[in-house]
Design an enzyme around this catalytic site. Structure first.
Site, mmCIF file in Angstrom:
data_model
loop_
_atom_site.group_PDB
_atom_site.id
_atom_site.type_symbol
_atom_site.label_atom_id
_atom_site.label_comp_id
_atom_site.label_asym_id
_atom_site.label_seq_id
_atom_site.Cartn_x
_atom_site.Cartn_y
_atom_site.Cartn_z
ATOM 1 C CE LYS A 81 -4.315 2.327 2.128
ATOM 2 N NZ LYS A 81 -4.953 1.934 3.691
ATOM 3 C CB SER A 126 -8.762 3.386 2.289
ATOM 4 O OG SER A 126 -7.076 2.938 3.120
ATOM 5 C CB SER A 142 -8.215 0.299 4.656
ATOM 6 O OG SER A 142 -9.361 1.609 5.033
HETATM 7 N N1 GLN Z 1 -13.399 4.063 6.141
HETATM 8 C C1 GLN Z 1 -12.500 4.202 6.398
HETATM 9 C C2 GLN Z 1 -12.280 5.900 7.198
HETATM 10 O O1 GLN Z 1 -12.514 6.094 6.173
HETATM 11 C C3 GLN Z 1 -11.877 3.515 6.685
HETATM 12 C C4 GLN Z 1 -10.519 3.657 6.542
HETATM 13 C C5 GLN Z 1 -8.915 3.175 7.020
HETATM 14 O O2 GLN Z 1 -9.346 1.724 8.078
HETATM 15 N N2 GLN Z 1 -7.774 3.455 6.610
HETATM 16 O O3 GLN Z 1 -11.715 6.655 7.828
#
Ligand code: GLN
Length: 424
Positions: free
Chosen positions: A28, A103, A127
């Protein structure tokens, strides 16, 4: 390649020996790689090249893995669809015209499309698990402190962990074996308690005889019909294999999404202060004083969602509102943790759908951030409580793959891996 899973494709060969010899791993793009740009999916870091490798990347090289590139992601990890990336959306290889989740959508898509054998993501509120569920692969969020965050560009430090994605539970467990462990460069890493089972790959033996699985009504009731059917079929299958199923209740999770977003945005507003065009990030186009120059850097460098969160987080932490928002969110967090602790006196693992909905159509959720936040209802309680959780494929609806989530007690990775492997 075709799904826009990668922001930067670059192959760095491992030395060919070790447990991951001959395996390719996608990383990532918020995990630092020496001499390979690390953008966090943001314009402001489009040219940023870290001078060092994150601890997890060092461990991959030591294990003989070959890195094949840096994967697409929601900007700074803020999103559930990979559409807030400054580098364009990633498509879901397992569901035509739909988002891969986020994400870490690029990492999940790379694995689902066979563009990498394994991948690393980061999970602040789901994410790793969300994109795993949407792309029909496996994703694991470790117990807070099991995996080093050194070299991970911070979004919300108290919530996030780096975690593995793989086509199988065994693959994710093997990758976890390589990245887990104390790190002198990250003082929040902790060793599992004495006697904990820490050979994760060996735990993927599918043996759920005698295992007690709790199903919280709060995390199943609201789910989409197709998702619920797939989830219930998986639960029936686990029961057939010898697991005991019990209804449990986690009343605190009703507050989890609100608490999560207050805490995550607050931490983000502080963490992202460094992207001012002087310390980090591209310089703003302004001849004014430092205040104007910082503002210009952020105006040009950050996307909508990031700006929204920095503003809301700053507001929640401000002197006049701190007690009303931030402190109450911390109270809710303590309640969620206590709820899980009590539940684990009763059951070995907690199961729910990973996502209450199937993958969204591309473009569908961008105009409605609140709707997008609510989709995180089942994943964020786990981060608030610092617990481990895994998402494993549990069938399909017409709209795409469904994931089932197993949550374990702190450092109970082996148990959730075992439960997940029973469904393969
Ligand atoms: N969807 C969640 C957010 O937008 C989780 C994101 C993540 O785990 N980085 O914060």
């Amino acid at each position: 390649m075709s799904y826009n899973a990668f922001i930067t494709e670059e192959t760095i060969e491992g030395d060919g020996s070790g447990p991951l010899a001959g395996r390719t791993v996608a990383i990532k793009d918020n995990i630092s790689t020496a001499n390979v740009r690390t953008t966090c999916g943001s314009n402001t870091l489009a040219e940023y090249v870290p001078p060092y490798d994150a601890t997890v990347v060092e461990r991959l090289f030591e294990a003989g893995a070959t890195i094949v590139g840096k994967t697409n992601m929601d900007e700074f990890g803020m999103g559930t669809t990979t559409e807030t990336s400054a580098f364009g959306p990633t498509e879901n290889p397992a569901a035509d015209g739909r988002v891969p989740g986020g994400s870490s959508g690029g990492s999940a898509a790379a694995v689902a499309a066979g563009e990498a054998d394994l991948a690393l993501g980061s999970d602040t509120g789901g994410s790793v698990r969300c994109p795993a569920a949407f792309c029909g692969v496996v994703g694991l969020k470790p117990t807070y402190g099991l995996v080093s965050r050194y070299g991970l560009v911070a979004y919300a430090n108290s919530l996030e962990q780096i975690g593995p994605l793989a086509p199988t539970v065994g693959g994710a467990a093997e990758l976890l074996d390589v990245i887990a462990g104390l790190d002198p460069n990250d003082a929040t890493t902790r060793a599992p308690p004495e006697g904990a089972e820490t050979d994760y790959a060996a735990a993927a033996d599918g043996d759920v005889g005698g295992l007690t699985i709790g199903v919280p009504t709060e995390l199943t009731e609201g789910a989409d019909d197709g998702v619920r059917t797939a989830f219930e079929e998986s639960i029936t299958e686990l029961e057939r294999q010898g697991a005991t199923i019990e209804d449990v209740s986690l009343p605190s999770v009703e507050t989890a999404v609100q608490a999560y977003y207050v805490i995550a945005m607050s931490e983000a507003s502080s963490n992202l202060a460094r992207f001012d065009g002087v310390r980090y990030g591209t310089k703003g186009d302004s001849d004014g004083n430092w205040n104007e120059s910082f503002a210009a850097a952020r105006e040009a460098g950050f996307g909508e969602e990031v700006k929204r969160r920095v503003l809301l987080g700053t507001y929640a932490l401000s002197a006049g509102y701190h007690d009303k928002y931030y402190k109450r969110a911390q109270d809710a967090r303590a309640w969620v943790k206590q709820d899980f602790d009590e539940t684990f006196d009763q059951v070995d693992v907690v199961a729910s759908p990973t996502m209450p909905v199937p993958p969204f159509e591309l473009g569908e959720s961008l105009d409605d951030p609140l709707q997008m936040y609510l989709a995180d209802a089942n994943t964020v309680p786990v981060n608030l409580a610092n617990l481990p959780a895994i998402s494993v494929p549990a069938g399909e609806t017409d709209e795409g793959p469904v994931g089932i989530q197993f949550v374990g007690p702190a450092f109970g990775e082996a148990t959730i891996i075992r439960a997940g492997s029973a469904l393969e």
